[in-house]
Design an enzyme around this catalytic site. Sequence first.
Site, mmCIF file in Angstrom:
data_model
loop_
_atom_site.group_PDB
_atom_site.id
_atom_site.type_symbol
_atom_site.label_atom_id
_atom_site.label_comp_id
_atom_site.label_asym_id
_atom_site.label_seq_id
_atom_site.Cartn_x
_atom_site.Cartn_y
_atom_site.Cartn_z
ATOM 1 N N HIS A 99 -0.960 2.814 -6.710
ATOM 2 C CA HIS A 99 -1.620 1.568 -6.123
ATOM 3 C C HIS A 99 -1.662 0.466 -6.813
ATOM 4 O O HIS A 99 -1.338 0.528 -7.901
ATOM 5 C CB HIS A 99 -3.247 2.120 -5.953
ATOM 6 C CG HIS A 99 -3.683 2.342 -7.475
ATOM 7 N ND1 HIS A 99 -3.660 3.542 -7.847
ATOM 8 C CD2 HIS A 99 -4.576 1.705 -8.258
ATOM 9 C CE1 HIS A 99 -4.214 3.839 -8.914
ATOM 10 N NE2 HIS A 99 -4.678 2.521 -9.149
ATOM 11 N N LEU A 100 -1.519 -0.602 -6.345
ATOM 12 C CA LEU A 100 -1.410 -1.876 -6.683
ATOM 13 C C LEU A 100 -2.504 -2.662 -6.833
ATOM 14 O O LEU A 100 -3.214 -2.921 -5.364
ATOM 15 C CB LEU A 100 -0.119 -2.769 -5.844
ATOM 16 C CG LEU A 100 0.183 -4.068 -6.320
ATOM 17 C CD1 LEU A 100 1.019 -3.860 -7.698
ATOM 18 C CD2 LEU A 100 1.100 -4.594 -5.237
HETATM 19 P P1 AMP Z 1 -6.516 2.614 -12.040
HETATM 20 O O1 AMP Z 1 -7.345 2.808 -13.053
HETATM 21 O O2 AMP Z 1 -5.342 1.683 -12.176
HETATM 22 O O3 AMP Z 1 -5.921 4.094 -11.627
HETATM 23 O O4 AMP Z 1 -7.110 2.162 -10.801
HETATM 24 C C1 AMP Z 1 -8.060 2.907 -9.970
HETATM 25 C C2 AMP Z 1 -9.045 1.882 -9.339
HETATM 26 O O5 AMP Z 1 -9.699 2.528 -8.296
HETATM 27 C C3 AMP Z 1 -10.357 1.400 -10.308
HETATM 28 O O6 AMP Z 1 -10.031 0.216 -10.276
HETATM 29 C C4 AMP Z 1 -11.509 1.990 -9.566
HETATM 30 O O7 AMP Z 1 -12.725 1.064 -9.602
HETATM 31 C C5 AMP Z 1 -10.913 2.177 -8.286
HETATM 32 N N1 AMP Z 1 -11.672 2.963 -7.327
HETATM 33 C C6 AMP Z 1 -12.051 4.235 -7.875
HETATM 34 N N2 AMP Z 1 -12.874 5.131 -6.681
HETATM 35 C C7 AMP Z 1 -13.016 4.048 -5.500
HETATM 36 C C8 AMP Z 1 -13.397 4.020 -4.495
HETATM 37 N N3 AMP Z 1 -14.122 5.105 -3.659
HETATM 38 N N4 AMP Z 1 -13.198 2.881 -3.551
HETATM 39 C C9 AMP Z 1 -12.400 1.674 -4.209
HETATM 40 N N5 AMP Z 1 -12.034 1.676 -5.563
HETATM 41 C C10 AMP Z 1 -12.440 2.982 -6.248
#
Ligand code: AMP
Length: 113
Positions: A99-100
């Site tokens: 994801h970006l």
């Molecule tokens: P990363 O740490 O780069 O893998 O980013 C994962 C991101 O996903 C984090 O910024 C979380 O806050 C976000 N995240 C986790 N669960 C959810 C959700 N249910 N809806 C939206 N964002 C989420």
Amino acid sequence: MPDDCLFCRIVRGDIPVPFVYETPQCVAFRDINPQAPLHVLVVPREHVASLDAARDPALIGELSLAAAEIARREGVAERGYRTVMNTNAEAGQTVFHVHLHLLGGRALGWPPG
Ligand code: AMP
Ligand code: ZN
């Protein structure tokens, strides 16, 4: 699409999260724990674990151009914004579906933590 992947479940609609933007290849939704006034995640519909696992340049390019379009629509394009992909442990990746992050709406420090 792995059953147990959070972002696959969001892409499928199993978890009802409003999309702020979508294309045939990707969806975008607001981060649940926003780090800036604008914090959107741009996610491919296809499951790819990380940038390190990605092989399709078109798919990775799609995420960046989708983020640029969202930034224009959200009114931060001229002011400036940041796009970030955290990859694997030392970068703090927590969701292993690539994801970006699109961050904007405030001055962003450099270097990042
Ligand atoms: P990363 O740490 O780069 O893998 O980013 C994962 C991101 O996903 C984090 O910024 C979380 O806050 C976000 N995240 C986790 N669960 C959810 C959700 N249910 N809806 C939206 N964002 C989420
Ligand atoms: Zn997935």
